[in-house]
Design a protein around this motif. Structure first.
Motif, short mmCIF file in Angstrom:
data_model
loop_
_atom_site.label_atom_id
_atom_site.label_comp_id
_atom_site.label_asym_id
_atom_site.label_seq_id
_atom_site.Cartn_x
_atom_site.Cartn_y
_atom_site.Cartn_z
N THR A 73 -10.24 -14.72 3.40
CA THR A 73 -11.39 -14.41 4.24
C THR A 73 -11.55 -12.89 4.25
N ILE A 74 -12.66 -12.41 4.82
CA ILE A 74 -12.87 -10.96 4.91
C ILE A 74 -11.70 -10.32 5.67
N SER A 75 -11.35 -10.90 6.80
CA SER A 75 -10.26 -10.37 7.61
C SER A 75 -8.93 -10.41 6.86
N GLY A 76 -8.66 -11.51 6.20
CA GLY A 76 -7.43 -11.65 5.43
C GLY A 76 -7.39 -10.68 4.27
N ALA A 77 -8.52 -10.50 3.60
CA ALA A 77 -8.60 -9.57 2.48
C ALA A 77 -8.40 -8.13 2.96
N ARG A 78 -8.97 -7.82 4.12
CA ARG A 78 -8.80 -6.48 4.69
C ARG A 78 -7.33 -6.20 4.95
N ASN A 79 -6.63 -7.17 5.55
CA ASN A 79 -5.21 -7.00 5.83
C ASN A 79 -4.39 -6.90 4.55
N ARG A 80 -4.70 -7.77 3.59
CA ARG A 80 -3.97 -7.77 2.33
C ARG A 80 -4.21 -6.47 1.55
N LEU A 81 -5.44 -5.99 1.56
CA LEU A 81 -5.76 -4.74 0.88
C LEU A 81 -4.98 -3.58 1.50
N GLN A 82 -4.88 -3.58 2.82
CA GLN A 82 -4.11 -2.54 3.51
C GLN A 82 -2.64 -2.61 3.08
N GLU A 83 -2.11 -3.83 3.00
CA GLU A 83 -0.72 -3.99 2.55
C GLU A 83 -0.54 -3.49 1.13
N LEU A 84 -1.48 -3.83 0.24
CA LEU A 84 -1.39 -3.40 -1.15
C LEU A 84 -1.49 -1.88 -1.28
N VAL A 85 -2.40 -1.28 -0.52
CA VAL A 85 -2.56 0.17 -0.55
C VAL A 85 -1.29 0.84 -0.06
N LEU A 86 -0.70 0.34 1.03
CA LEU A 86 0.54 0.91 1.55
C LEU A 86 1.68 0.75 0.56
N ALA A 87 1.76 -0.42 -0.09
CA ALA A 87 2.82 -0.65 -1.07
C ALA A 87 2.66 0.28 -2.27
N ASP A 88 1.42 0.44 -2.76
CA ASP A 88 1.17 1.36 -3.87
C ASP A 88 1.53 2.78 -3.49
N ARG A 89 1.14 3.18 -2.29
CA ARG A 89 1.40 4.53 -1.81
C ARG A 89 2.89 4.77 -1.66
N ASP A 90 3.60 3.80 -1.05
CA ASP A 90 5.04 3.95 -0.86
C ASP A 90 5.77 4.02 -2.20
N ALA A 91 5.31 3.24 -3.18
CA ALA A 91 5.93 3.28 -4.50
C ALA A 91 5.71 4.64 -5.15
N ALA A 92 4.50 5.19 -5.02
CA ALA A 92 4.21 6.50 -5.59
C ALA A 92 5.01 7.59 -4.89
N VAL A 93 5.10 7.50 -3.57
CA VAL A 93 5.83 8.51 -2.81
C VAL A 93 7.32 8.45 -3.13
N SER A 94 7.90 7.25 -3.18
CA SER A 94 9.33 7.14 -3.46
C SER A 94 9.63 7.59 -4.88
N GLN A 95 8.73 7.35 -5.81
CA GLN A 95 8.92 7.81 -7.18
C GLN A 95 8.88 9.33 -7.23
N GLU A 96 7.95 9.91 -6.48
CA GLU A 96 7.83 11.36 -6.45
C GLU A 96 9.01 12.01 -5.75
N GLU A 97 9.49 11.39 -4.67
CA GLU A 97 10.57 11.97 -3.89
C GLU A 97 11.95 11.72 -4.49
N SER A 98 12.06 10.84 -5.46
CA SER A 98 13.37 10.49 -6.01
C SER A 98 14.08 11.68 -6.63
N GLY A 99 13.32 12.64 -7.15
CA GLY A 99 13.93 13.82 -7.74
C GLY A 99 13.99 15.00 -6.81
N GLU A 100 13.43 14.88 -5.63
CA GLU A 100 13.37 16.01 -4.70
C GLU A 100 14.21 15.73 -3.46
N GLU A 101 14.86 16.76 -2.97
CA GLU A 101 15.59 16.65 -1.72
C GLU A 101 14.80 17.33 -0.62
N ILE A 102 14.93 16.84 0.58
CA ILE A 102 14.26 17.45 1.72
C ILE A 102 15.02 18.72 2.08
#
Length: 145
Positions: A73-102
Motif C-alpha cells: 500500500t502507499i503507507s507500506g511502501a512509504r515505510n519500506r522505502l524509508q527502511e531501504l534508504v536507511l539501510a543503504d545509507r548505513d551501508a555506505a556510512v559503515s563502508q566509509e567509516e571502516s577505514g577511519e577512526e573517530i
C-alpha cells in the motif's frame, strides 16, 4: 519488475514526461507520489515545471516496484522505502567509516545528547540522507560527455 523499463539516459535533469516514460507511470501519478513520499522532491523552475535528477528517477522506479510489483500500500511502501534508504545509507556510512577512526575526544553525531528529545535524531537522519544524496550526485559520471 514485471515488464522491463528503458535504461536511464546519462542526463542531469529529466522532465516529468520523460520520467513518466522511463518509469512506466503517468505524470499525474508522479505528482501524487510527490505528496505521499517526502523523499521525492524534484526541482521546480519557471511555471512550477518539475525537473527530476537521476537519483530521483531511481527512487521512482523503486516506489513503482514496491506498489505495483510487490503489492505494498502507499503507507507500506512509504515505510519500506524509508527502511531501504536507511539501510543503504548505513551501508555506505559503515563502508566509509571502516577505514577511519573517530578522533579522540569527539563523539559521533548520533551519540551526542539530544537537545529536544527525538527531534535531534530526526535532524541528524535528515542531514545524513541529504549528504548521501549529494555524494551520489557528485559521484555520478555520465557515460558520454
Amino acid at each position: 519488475m514485471g515488464n522491463t523499463l528503458p535504461s536511464i539516459p546519462a542526463k542531469r535533469y529529466f522532465t516529468i514526461g520523460e520520467v513518466a516514460q522511463l518509469c512506466g507511470v503517468k505524470p499525474h501519478v508522479l505528482r501524487y507520489w510527490e505528496q505521499e513520499f517526502t523523499q521525492l522532491r524534484p526541482m521546480k523552475r519557471r511555471g512550477n515545471r518539475r525537473y527530476y535528477q537521476h537519483h530521483e528517477v531511481l527512487m521512482i522506479r523503486r516506489i513503482r516496484d514496491l506498489l505495483y510489483d510487490q503489492g505494498f500500500t502507499i503507507s507500506g511502501a512509504r515505510n519500506r522505502l524509508q527502511e531501504l534508504v536507511l539501510a543503504d545509507r548505513d551501508a555506505a556510512v559503515s563502508q566509509e567509516e571502516s577505514g577511519e577512526e573517530i578522533e579522540e575526544g569527539r563523539q559521533p553525531l548520533e551519540s551526542s545528547p539530544a537537545v529536544d528529545g527525538q527531534e535531534r535524531v530526526l535532524d541528524v537522519q535528515a542531514v545524513r540522507q541529504e549528504l548521501c544524496e549529494i555524494r551520489a550526485l557528485l559521484s555520478f559520471r555520465p557515460e558520454s560527455v
